[in-house]
Design a protein around this motif. Structure first.
Motif, mmCIF file in Angstrom:
data_model
loop_
_atom_site.group_PDB
_atom_site.id
_atom_site.type_symbol
_atom_site.label_atom_id
_atom_site.label_comp_id
_atom_site.label_asym_id
_atom_site.label_seq_id
_atom_site.Cartn_x
_atom_site.Cartn_y
_atom_site.Cartn_z
ATOM 1 N N MET B 89 -0.725 6.110 -8.602
ATOM 2 C CA MET B 89 -0.121 5.682 -7.742
ATOM 3 C C MET B 89 -1.036 5.457 -6.839
ATOM 4 S SD MET B 89 2.368 8.748 -7.185
ATOM 5 C CE MET B 89 1.731 9.587 -6.260
ATOM 6 N N THR B 90 -0.081 3.820 -5.939
ATOM 7 C CA THR B 90 -0.784 3.323 -4.780
ATOM 8 C C THR B 90 -1.448 4.940 -3.964
ATOM 9 O OG1 THR B 90 0.991 3.055 -3.573
ATOM 10 C CG2 THR B 90 0.453 1.423 -5.006
ATOM 11 N N VAL B 91 -1.679 4.708 -2.767
ATOM 12 C CA VAL B 91 -1.875 5.137 -2.197
ATOM 13 C C VAL B 91 -0.821 5.233 -1.755
ATOM 14 C CG1 VAL B 91 -3.567 5.103 0.699
ATOM 15 C CG2 VAL B 91 -5.000 3.979 -1.442
ATOM 16 N N ARG B 121 -7.986 5.674 8.419
ATOM 17 C CA ARG B 121 -8.682 4.123 8.272
ATOM 18 C C ARG B 121 -8.783 3.612 6.769
ATOM 19 N NH1 ARG B 121 -14.207 3.305 9.994
ATOM 20 N NH2 ARG B 121 -14.772 5.841 11.172
ATOM 21 N N ILE B 122 -7.653 4.065 6.368
ATOM 22 C CA ILE B 122 -7.265 3.579 5.627
ATOM 23 C C ILE B 122 -5.806 2.703 5.293
ATOM 24 C CG2 ILE B 122 -8.609 5.043 3.586
ATOM 25 C CD1 ILE B 122 -6.088 6.574 3.826
ATOM 26 N N GLY B 123 -5.580 2.270 6.499
ATOM 27 C CA GLY B 123 -4.576 1.411 6.237
ATOM 28 C C GLY B 123 -4.929 -0.112 5.124
ATOM 29 N N ASP B 124 -5.444 -0.191 5.187
ATOM 30 C CA ASP B 124 -5.705 -1.907 4.245
ATOM 31 C C ASP B 124 -5.972 -1.548 3.059
ATOM 32 O OD1 ASP B 124 -8.227 -0.331 4.892
ATOM 33 O OD2 ASP B 124 -10.632 -2.142 4.572
ATOM 34 N N VAL B 125 -5.415 -0.377 2.740
ATOM 35 C CA VAL B 125 -5.584 0.332 0.952
ATOM 36 C C VAL B 125 -4.594 0.187 0.416
ATOM 37 C CG1 VAL B 125 -8.311 -0.140 0.824
ATOM 38 C CG2 VAL B 125 -7.293 1.905 1.160
ATOM 39 N N LEU B 126 -3.783 0.508 1.226
ATOM 40 C CA LEU B 126 -2.728 1.709 1.225
ATOM 41 C C LEU B 126 -1.492 0.903 0.307
ATOM 42 C CD1 LEU B 126 -0.756 1.692 4.903
ATOM 43 C CD2 LEU B 126 -1.425 3.697 3.297
ATOM 44 N N ARG B 129 -3.365 0.950 -6.260
ATOM 45 C CA ARG B 129 -3.848 2.154 -6.972
ATOM 46 C C ARG B 129 -4.926 2.738 -6.346
ATOM 47 N NH1 ARG B 129 -0.803 1.517 -11.858
ATOM 48 N NH2 ARG B 129 0.116 -0.776 -11.558
ATOM 49 N N ALA B 130 -4.604 4.008 -6.188
ATOM 50 C CA ALA B 130 -5.890 4.843 -5.987
ATOM 51 C C ALA B 130 -6.874 5.128 -7.278
ATOM 52 C CB ALA B 130 -5.279 6.468 -5.389
ATOM 53 N N GLY B 131 -7.117 4.523 -8.336
ATOM 54 C CA GLY B 131 -8.030 4.850 -8.909
ATOM 55 C C GLY B 131 -9.228 3.783 -8.665
ATOM 56 N N GLY B 132 -8.377 2.880 -8.076
ATOM 57 C CA GLY B 132 -9.786 2.003 -7.530
ATOM 58 C C GLY B 132 -10.624 1.659 -6.660
ATOM 59 N N LEU B 133 -10.130 2.884 -5.964
ATOM 60 C CA LEU B 133 -11.050 3.110 -4.264
ATOM 61 C C LEU B 133 -12.625 3.688 -5.606
ATOM 62 C CD1 LEU B 133 -8.001 4.814 -2.467
ATOM 63 C CD2 LEU B 133 -8.733 2.737 -2.812
ATOM 64 N N ARG B 134 -12.622 3.297 -3.867
ATOM 65 C CA ARG B 134 -14.197 3.451 -3.631
ATOM 66 C C ARG B 134 -14.363 5.534 -3.462
ATOM 67 N NH1 ARG B 134 -15.705 0.239 0.711
ATOM 68 N NH2 ARG B 134 -15.454 2.427 1.929
ATOM 69 N N VAL B 141 -8.282 9.356 0.781
ATOM 70 C CA VAL B 141 -6.571 9.585 0.563
ATOM 71 C C VAL B 141 -6.732 11.482 0.796
ATOM 72 C CG1 VAL B 141 -4.979 9.131 -1.091
ATOM 73 C CG2 VAL B 141 -6.803 7.746 -0.133
ATOM 74 N N ALA B 142 -7.864 12.004 -0.443
ATOM 75 C CA ALA B 142 -6.766 13.044 -0.565
ATOM 76 C C ALA B 142 -6.573 13.899 0.840
ATOM 77 C CB ALA B 142 -7.782 13.710 -1.008
ATOM 78 N N ILE B 143 -8.037 13.761 1.538
ATOM 79 C CA ILE B 143 -7.693 14.424 2.827
ATOM 80 C C ILE B 143 -6.732 13.674 3.826
ATOM 81 C CG2 ILE B 143 -8.189 14.578 5.357
ATOM 82 C CD1 ILE B 143 -10.693 14.354 4.037
ATOM 83 N N GLY B 144 -5.969 13.169 3.905
ATOM 84 C CA GLY B 144 -4.154 12.012 4.670
ATOM 85 C C GLY B 144 -3.495 12.443 3.681
#
Ligand SMILES: Nc1ncnc2c1ncn2[C@@H]1O[C@H](COP(=O)(O)OP(=O)(O)OP(=O)(O)O)[C@@H](O)[C@H]1O
Ligand SMILES: Nc1ncnc2c1ncn2[C@@H]1O[C@H](COP(=O)(O)OP(=O)(O)OP(=O)(O)O)[C@@H](O)[C@H]1O
Ligand SMILES: [Mg+2]
Ligand SMILES: [Mg+2]
Lengths: 362, 362
Positions: B89-91, B121-126, B129-134, B141-144
């Motif tokens: 899923m997306t962020v 500070r994850i506005g730019d990756v909303l 897909r979560a799978g491609g994140l650092r 994202v998990a905390i969010g």
């Protein structure tokens, strides 16, 4: 007791350059640390020295003897691998004896050698245990022991302490360094931990993306970093960086950081080296004095964001111009979130970096 | 109010993983559960979350007994070491998930996502897909995902342990800032004392399922209740020396064999509280002074075993009797192995521990 010389060494993996034109001389009997982030190329560099990997370009010398074409097993180099590479179902003794068996050492000599090394590492009582039943710290010592029994000329150690818990790591740091002194052999030690590198290395190198950044004794890297990367890598908490630009005013040169300015006229000679007016101001947390009231030498006012009590001391995270800097609180200082306090930068301990090239200017 | 645990106990067969634990966490307070691996931290947290049923005892969240409530009705947010983020899923959708389940209106969802994304500070990756994140982005994202539902109680189990040291330091500060600004009640599990010391209002130190001490970081550091806490908190660890209690000419001494320390001022306390004459002298490395001459009465002679410069400090290891002793000296301190030195203790910082019970007497 061997000198290791690397000349213009390069290594690529499938088009990706992992070691880039690297030249380095490691003295005999030296404890030499290679510090770098994960992926910097530390393991690859050690493998090139050991002969486990073949460089695309450049030369490796052991004691001035070119060994490019000497097979790993004939280089008289022992490596402790990051993942230990022990035989889990064999005993500690069998694991430690293995390199000697390969070399066909007579039985009694082999037995004595293993016992002696096991004793020096305090793992004598474990010799009959299978590796699989050991704790992480004990395994690490077996791996070190297996390298030691060979009495090689050069030891290559790849993050040998990373699996240990904090207490044991501290202890082993001291023991390894003692061991190296006693053996009088050349140790090359790769680690991502700046504390380890600084505390153990006679000299050290910082590696970033396969390139050496600075090679010197730890104190010089700490006090006179060549560039912003090295400045930020050593020290905990790390050096604070703030962006600023130079401007002239009444014949003085000021570095304008936004909410405050610093007079840097006295550095005018050094400033000629800058490629432009944009600079980075660097200051270590220990060179910032925090005061309740603004004084004549105060650099600026700041807001307390986070108070980190570290037991013996307290680190303050202070808001400046939308960023945060860290400083040590003076003993007995009470502060809480939102407090307004002043800071004073020690004028003799500031660093300036060229924003474009990231090179140190002072 | 906040969280209230009473006599909480968890048995796994014969093993008592959590032993009659009582703890109060105030609203808006950040509390860490700190202890070595296997001490029962996660088990405690999982009972609070409702993922494990206690063998006995009660849990109140905001004054409501929640023992029988399923996790989703407990008004908690949960973040684990291996973050529960949906990779496909997306962020944006990950963040929206918890709110959608709770049938939050769409415009409210959008508003909260905007807030949370800006905060973390994850506005730019909303839209990614979560799978491609650092890793650090994933952890944000998990905390969010947890904070977006505005839980009464935020439970985190080693949320930073997958990150490297530099990122961990950044996330520590951000988490703390978030908690302060939202006045969020947090229970945070970690085995990293630095994390606990820097983020918590209070720390619950656990060992073998039992609460050892529950207090502010500064009290835990400066006034540990027992030897376990004294040893576990602080790096390098506190020094311990076995001594026996001796009385002579109306004075009281700690006799360590190689030296003896006058403790007449604590005569009464020690006599009243110690269960035997076997005592342990305990002192932190930063409270040990190193001298070139025996310039004080109570100076103890030793020699340098190892010097470890670590930038702002230098760790010096020296033998006292048959034990190694550590002192923290200034960053510029230098000495050669074998150098003769004298050490002295900062008297007010000396602790005396009852060897039999492990309790700190002074
Ligand atoms: N055999 C290989 N094939 C392809 N790429 C490789 C190989 N060995 C290493 N690399 C790549 O080379 C780079 C440097 O790797 P290396 O293992 O030397 O780094 P490192 O500094 O030891 O990192 P770490 O701290 O994680 O151990 C990495 O990007 C890695 O993915
Ligand atoms: N489901 C279970 N069945 C049996 N024993 C368990 C179970 N879960 C945990 N334990 C045991 O309970 C004890 C406490 O485990 P717990 O996971 O709470 O430790 P922890 O403090 O979180 O440790 P770590 O820091 O290693 O995560 C351990 O001895 C563990 O082996
Ligand atoms: Mg590596
Ligand atoms: Mg756990």
């Amino acid at each position: 007791m061997v000198k290791v010389t690397l000349q213009n060494l390069s290594k690529t993996f499938g088009g990706k350059t992992v070691i880039r034109d690297l030249t380095l001389e490691i003295n005999e009997q030296e404890f030499f640390c290679i510090l770098g982030y994960p992926g910097a190329g530390k393991t690859t560099l050690l493998r090139l020295i050991a002969g486990l990997e073949k460089q695309d370009k450049g030369d490796v010398y052991l004691d001035n003897k070119l060994v490019n074409n000497v097979h790993a097993s004939h280089r008289d180099v022992a490596m402790i691998f990051q993942n230990l590479a022990l035989y889990p179902n064999r005993t500690v003794f069998e694991n430690m004896a293995f390199p000697l068996k390969v070399r066909k050492m007579p039985r009694t000599e082999l037995r004595n050698r293993v016992q002696e090394v096991a004793k020096s590492l305090s793992i004598e009582h474990l010799l009959d245990r299978a590796i699989a039943n050991l704790s992480g710290g004990e395994k690490q010592r077996v791996a070190i022991g297996r390298a030691l029994v060979r009495r090689p000329q050069v030891f290559l150690m790849d993050e040998p302490l990373s699996n240990l818990d904090a207490l044991l790591r501290l202890e082993m740091r001291v023991e390894l360094k003692r061991l190296q002194r006693e053996l009088g052999q050349t140790f090359i030690y790769a680690t991502p931990d700046q504390l380890e590198a600084m505390s153990m290395g006679d000299r050290m190198a910082t590696l970033s993306e396969g390139q050496l950044q600075q090679v010197d004794v730890p104190e010089v890297l700490y006090n006179k970093p060549k560039n912003q990367f090295v400045a930020g890598l050593l020290g905990s908490p790390a050096m604070n960086f703030m962006e600023g630009s130079c401007r002239q005013s009444d014949g003085r040169t000021l570095l304008d950081v936004g909410s405050f300015q610093i007079d840097i006229t006295r550095f005018h000679k050094a400033l000629e080296r800058a490629t432009g007016p944009e600079l980075i101001l660097g200051i270590r947390p220990e060179h910032i004095k925090v005061t309740r009231q603004r004084g004549p030498n105060s650099t600026c006012e700041v807001v307390v964001y986070v108070v980190e009590p570290l037991g013996g001391e307290m680190i303050l995270h202070l808001g400046v111009d939308g960023g945060l800097i860290k400083a040590f609180a003076p003993p007995g200082f009470e502060a809480k979130y939102g407090d307004h306090v002043s800071v004073e930068f020690d004028p003799n301990r500031i660093y300036l970096f060229d924003k474009k090239t990231e090179e140190a200017i002072l | 109010m906040g969280l209230h645990i009473e006599n909480l106990r968890k048995e796994f067969g014969k093993l008592v993983a959590v032993k009659d634990l009582s703890l109060k966490v105030e609203t808006g307070e950040f509390v860490s559960l700190l202890g070595p691996s296997g001490c029962g931290k996660s088990t405690t947290l999982n009972m609070i979350a409702g993922l494990l049923y206690p063998t006995s005892g009660s849990i109140f969240i905001d004054d409501v007994l929640v023992n029988e409530l399923p996790p989703r009705d407990r008004k908690i947010g949960l973040v684990f070491q291996n973050y529960a983020v949906f990779n496909h899923m997306t962020v944006h959708d990950n963040l929206a998930f918890g709110l959608k389940i709770r049938k939050t209106p769409k415009n409210e969802i959008d508003k909260r996502i905007k807030e949370v994304a800006e905060f973390l500070r994850i506005g730019d990756v909303l839209d990614k897909r979560a799978g491609g994140l650092r890793l650090d982005q994933l952890q944000r994202v998990a905390i969010g995902r947890s904070m977006i539902v505005k839980p009464s109680l935020f439970l985190l189990d080693e949320p930073l342990s997958n990150l490297d040291a530099a990122l961990r330091a950044v996330m520590r500060v951000e988490l703390k800032k978030m908690q302060k600004e939202l006045k969020q009640t947090v229970v945070y599990v970690t085995h990293d004392q630095l994390e606990a010391m820097t983020m918590s209002e209070r720390i619950a130190v656990m060992n073998k399922g039992e609460l050892q001490q529950y207090d502010t970081p500064s009290v835990i550091y400066n006034h540990p209740k027992n030897q376990f806490v004294a040893n576990f908190i602080g790096s390098p660890s506190m020094n311990f020396i076995d001594c026996s209690f001796a009385e002579k000419d109306g004075k009281a001494f700690l006799d360590a064999g190689v030296f003896s320390l006058d403790i007449t001022e604590f005569h009464e306390i020690v006599k009243a509280q110690a269960t035997s004459s076997e005592l342990i002298l305990a002192i932190r490395p930063e409270d040990v002074k190193i001298m070139n001459q025996p310039s004080m009465d109570e100076a103890i002679e030793t020699s340098v075993y190892m010097v470890e410069p670590i930038g702002v400090k230098t760790i010096v290891t020296m033998p006292i009797g048959n034990r190694m002793f550590k002192a923290l000296a200034a960053g510029g301190f230098r000495a050669a192995i074998g150098d003769r030195k004298w050490i002295a203790f900062q008297r007010p910082k000396v602790h005396i521990i009852d060897k039999k019970t492990g309790s700190v007497v002074v």
